[in-house]
Write an enzyme that holds these catalytic residues in place. Sequence first.
Site, short mmCIF file in Angstrom:
data_model
loop_
_atom_site.label_atom_id
_atom_site.label_comp_id
_atom_site.label_asym_id
_atom_site.label_seq_id
_atom_site.Cartn_x
_atom_site.Cartn_y
_atom_site.Cartn_z
N ARG A 53 0.82 -1.21 0.00
CA ARG A 53 0.00 0.00 0.00
C ARG A 53 0.86 1.27 0.00
O ARG A 53 0.38 2.34 -0.33
CB ARG A 53 -0.94 -0.01 1.21
CG ARG A 53 -2.01 -1.09 1.13
CD ARG A 53 -2.72 -1.28 2.46
NE ARG A 53 -3.61 -0.20 2.78
CZ ARG A 53 -4.90 -0.15 2.47
NH1 ARG A 53 -5.46 -1.15 1.79
NH2 ARG A 53 -5.65 0.87 2.82
N GLU A 167 -12.79 0.19 -0.12
CA GLU A 167 -12.46 1.06 1.01
C GLU A 167 -12.85 2.51 0.76
O GLU A 167 -12.79 2.99 -0.38
CB GLU A 167 -10.96 1.01 1.29
CG GLU A 167 -10.42 -0.34 1.69
CD GLU A 167 -8.91 -0.31 1.82
OE1 GLU A 167 -8.41 0.35 2.75
OE2 GLU A 167 -8.23 -0.95 0.99
#
Length: 214
Positions: A53, A167
């Site tokens: 990420r 998300e």
Amino acid sequence: MLPPPQERPIYHFTHASNLPSVLEQGFLHCDRIVRKERTLRVECGDLDIKERRRSRKVDPYPGGVVADYVPFYFAPRSPMLYKINKGGVPHYADGQDRLVYLVTTPRTLAASGCTSVFSDGNCAADITVIENDVSLLSTHVDWQVMGQERWNNTVEDPDRMRRRMAEFLVHERVPVEAITQLAVRGAACAQTVRATLRAYGACAAVDVRPDWYY
């Protein structure tokens, strides 16, 4: 009847031991800031995923990488929580009972001055698309799979798990005042969390929600 997507709850979980630093700073910070300031006491996330990420770019404004954002899921009982429950995070062995959900809504975050983007699935997947136009929230997220208890892939739909991992990503920080609810698995953790909130003069509902866990 369900509320509009901007008013539906979104969910971030962390270990109860991390709450004091969040309350002391007044913000829930993104991974990049947490690493820089070394404020995380207990890491319950997958280290390999977090590393990916840190290089996964976010194209729409305000840009950066996924690690520049505080992540929220659109439903509890996420695949990540399932992995934790099954012992799939090698460095973490504290189970679910000390994990605390921090809950808010996209509208509350916007009113708090937060800048956000959102994905249609797991941000580690190449096919996942990230958007920042909130008018697309109702169609970009698979709300049907968010409303189901089981999110496993099937022969007919081998992409369910990726979509369940969509998300809502808040740039850099979330003010504590924007967290409208906390939830835990059992009464013992609820007592601990309430005591922590009192110690820092914070006021938020703490609910026992075993149905949000495995």
